[in-house]
Enzyme design. Structure first.
Site, mmCIF file in Angstrom:
data_model
loop_
_atom_site.group_PDB
_atom_site.id
_atom_site.type_symbol
_atom_site.label_atom_id
_atom_site.label_comp_id
_atom_site.label_asym_id
_atom_site.label_seq_id
_atom_site.Cartn_x
_atom_site.Cartn_y
_atom_site.Cartn_z
ATOM 1 N N ASP A 121 0.798 -1.324 0.217
ATOM 2 C CA ASP A 121 -0.005 0.010 -0.008
ATOM 3 C C ASP A 121 0.782 1.187 -0.231
ATOM 4 O OD1 ASP A 121 -2.353 1.442 0.317
ATOM 5 O OD2 ASP A 121 -3.484 0.030 1.320
ATOM 6 N N ASP A 127 -2.726 4.552 -2.453
ATOM 7 C CA ASP A 127 -4.031 5.275 -1.540
ATOM 8 C C ASP A 127 -4.472 6.667 -2.276
ATOM 9 O OD1 ASP A 127 -5.347 4.981 1.091
ATOM 10 O OD2 ASP A 127 -4.521 6.935 1.463
ATOM 11 N N GLU A 183 -6.059 4.141 -6.355
ATOM 12 C CA GLU A 183 -7.360 4.490 -5.657
ATOM 13 C C GLU A 183 -7.900 5.494 -6.012
ATOM 14 O OE1 GLU A 183 -9.739 4.518 -1.218
ATOM 15 O OE2 GLU A 183 -8.072 5.506 -1.525
ATOM 16 N N HIS A 207 -11.316 -2.497 2.995
ATOM 17 C CA HIS A 207 -11.466 -2.239 4.450
ATOM 18 C C HIS A 207 -12.167 -1.212 4.759
ATOM 19 C CE1 HIS A 207 -8.324 0.180 2.546
ATOM 20 N NE2 HIS A 207 -8.287 0.880 3.498
ATOM 21 N N ASP A 208 -12.697 -0.371 3.477
ATOM 22 C CA ASP A 208 -13.344 0.809 3.982
ATOM 23 C C ASP A 208 -14.868 0.622 3.529
ATOM 24 O OD1 ASP A 208 -10.882 2.507 4.501
ATOM 25 O OD2 ASP A 208 -10.732 2.925 2.132
HETATM 26 C C1 NOJ Z 1 -8.239 5.543 1.662
HETATM 27 C C2 NOJ Z 1 -7.811 4.378 2.628
HETATM 28 O O1 NOJ Z 1 -8.295 3.165 1.885
HETATM 29 C C3 NOJ Z 1 -8.544 4.861 3.706
HETATM 30 O O2 NOJ Z 1 -8.581 3.492 4.584
HETATM 31 C C4 NOJ Z 1 -7.771 5.736 4.597
HETATM 32 O O3 NOJ Z 1 -8.403 6.418 5.687
HETATM 33 C C5 NOJ Z 1 -7.684 6.851 3.630
HETATM 34 N N1 NOJ Z 1 -7.321 6.830 2.286
HETATM 35 C C6 NOJ Z 1 -6.733 8.058 4.020
HETATM 36 O O4 NOJ Z 1 -5.325 7.537 3.644
#
Ligand code: NOJ
Length: 542
Positions: free
Chosen positions: A98, A199, A241, A315-316
């Site tokens: 990551d 990210d 992302e 994970h989000d």
């Molecule tokens: C995206 C990540 O997937 C998330 O978990 C994170 O809180 C934010 N970016 C900030 O890094």
């Protein structure tokens, strides 16, 4: 299209804190991951995307990095990390790291220096602005609630943080910052990793003074430079992302001629159950025809000019079976439906830990049970604005990030076999019925559907490269599509509902044998189908 190894790969995302604890401190770790590599090999995945394991004060569970080239002691040591890369390689699995470079932790040495005084050589690594009328420079907001500007008493300026106060944004306009990031990436590439998941990479081209965050004008220049300076010559998987990506934007990132990334995560489908122009917490029911339309648009629009990633979970996000399926009576059937629908599409599929056994959301009764910073900040902000506790908890239980972050349920022993200690986040009480050991022992389990889907992708180029055509566009609950490649035609058909559905398909064939299915049937009469709740199948048409 020039074939790439990651076209036929399936990625498995590990959120290390919750995967497997090996030293009884209640936190998952690298040795725990190593101990489960054989399980992942059995599932058949090719790549692990490892959520951050770097040194971090854990304000945002590792997405706030204080040293990119050190491993957090909670997770182990650099020697463990090297061992993981090596042991995964022995099993034909690559490790994708990551890459969190939109921001660092405020405890990163660059920021510690930067905030000392305005003349510090690291000052310009971050985004500082003078107050305007003794207030924030402008109205930018943080994703984690409140203003995106934090006042630094010592030096009398504000710094930008699009996420928490402890995640100051890096200033990508500064060449020295870019150099540092590339050097760090090369450090990891030299270790033999398989690539990077980037990210919120769409934010690095921000122009704070114009309140531009996503898709800033220099974004693609930076990515081309990054590609040249780091992974360009290596054969790696890179996935960005990118919350705001449209198909046109996705092509800019992933067109092979542009030398940027392999692919991006687009999130258009993820927003379908939130109210227009509002936040993810403002719930609305999913429209299945819209879901079909969005996913189909992404299937057809990239063509040869880009590459898709496919996912329901990470994970989000909440667990898909709870979110849009049925995590009660039809948990098994609906989980398999999601698996088949997604893995039969064109693109690189991503499985999030626990998805392969149909893990579910974990509802909380009080905010004290929450861990996630986004959830907790939102709760307090909205409570102060007058929202009721009940409505906030309903939103949290539907969308909160802790849902996906509960420990993986390995078996029916104490703490689901995740740890012998006290888990950092409580285990879902349903672990006695939903766990890996039981899934492996049951040949009709969700696990084996995933295993078979991964195997099919390796055997049938139609899945990887075939064209895609949506059928029954208007149907409120039937999700059906055709894949075609070199004279072959496959039909994928799902009843996305809890009711039995009768239907007729617009295909000539009448009878067909299944390639994969979630109800036992020897053949399907396509001229007159009666589908059980969430019934899904794939057949080859003659
Ligand atoms: C995206 C990540 O997937 C998330 O978990 C994170 O809180 C934010 N970016 C900030 O890094």
């Amino acid at each position: 299209m020039l074939e790439k190894w990651w076209h036929q790969s399936v990625v498995y995302q590990i959120y290390p804190r919750s995967f497997q604890d090996s030293n009884h401190d209640g936190i998952g770790d690298i040795r725990g991951i190593i101990s489960r590599l054989d399980y992942l090999k059995e599932l058949g995945i090719d790549v692990i995307w490892l959520s951050p394991v770097y040194q971090s004060p854990n304000d945002d569970n590792g997405y706030d990095i204080s040293d990119y080239q050190a491993i957090h002691p909670d997770f182990g040591t650099m020697a463990d990390m090297d061992d993981l890369i090596e042991q995964a390689k022995e099993r034909g699995i690559r490790i994708v790291m990551d890459l969190v470079v939109n921001h660092t932790s405020d405890e990163h040495k660059w920021f510690v220096e930067a905030r000392k005084n305005k003349d510090n050589p690291y000052r310009d690594y971050y985004v500082w602005r003078d107050p305007v009328d003794e207030k924030e420079p402008n109205g930018m907001r943080s994703t984690f609630s409140g203003p995106a500007w934090e006042f630094d008493e010592e030096t009398g300026q504000y710094y930008l943080h699009l996420f928490s106060k402890k995640q100051p944004d890096l200033n990508w306009e500064n060449e020295a910052v870019r150099r540092e990031v590339y050097d760090m990436m090369n450090f990891w590439i030299d270790k033999g990793i398989g690539g990077f998941r980037m990210d919120v990479i769409d934010l690095i081209g921000k122009i704070p003074d114009q309140e531009i965050t996503g898709n800033g004008p220099k974004l693609h220049d930076y990515l081309q430079e990054m590609n040249q300076q780091t992974f360009g010559a290596a054969d790696l998987l890179t996935v960005g992302e990118t919350w705001g990506a449209t198909p046109e934007i996705a092509k800019a990132y992933s067109h092979p001629d542009r030398h940027e990334l392999s692919m991006v995560f687009q999130f258009e489908h993820v927003g379908l159950d939130q109210q227009e122009g509002k936040d993810k917490w403002d719930l609305k029911a999913l429209s299945i025809p819209k879901l079909k339309a969005v996913l189909s648009k992404w299937q057809v629009s990239l063509g040869e000019e880009g590459w898709n990633s496919l996912f329901w979970n990470n994970h989000d996000l909440p667990r898909i079976v709870s979110r849009w399926g049925n995590d009660g009576e039809y948990r098994r059937q609906s989980a398999k439906m999601f698996a088949i629908l997604l893995h039969m599409m064109k693109g690189t599929p991503y499985i999030y830990q626990g998805e392969e056994i149909g893990m579910t959301n974990y509802p909380i009764a009080d905010i004290s049970e929450a861990d996630d910073i986004e959830t907790i900040n939102m709760y307090h902000e909205r409570l102060a604005e007058g929202y009721s506790k009940e409505s906030l908890l309903a939103s949290i239980n539907a969308k909160g990030r802790d849902n996906a972050r509960r420990p993986v349920q390995w078996d029916s022993s104490n703490q689901a076999g995740f740890t012998n200690g006290t888990p950092w986040l409580a285990v879902h009480p349903n672990y006695q019925t939903i766990n890996v050991a039981d899934s492996l022992a049951d040949e009709d389990s969700i696990f084996y559907t995933y295993q078979k889907l991964i195997q099919l992708r390796k055997e049938h180029p139609i899945i990887v490269y075939g064209s895609y055509t949506l059928l029954l566009e208007e149907d409120p609950v039937i999700f059906a599509y055709l894949r075609e490649y070199e004279g072959k035609r496959w039909l994928v058909c799902a009843n996305f509902s809890e009711e039995v559905q009768k239907l007729q398909l617009e295909v000539d064939e009448t009878e067909s044998k299944p390639i994969i299915q979630n109800y036992q049937r020897d053949f399907y009469d396509l001229s007159e189908l009666v589908l059980e709740p969430y019934e899904t199948f794939v057949v080859e048409l003659d």
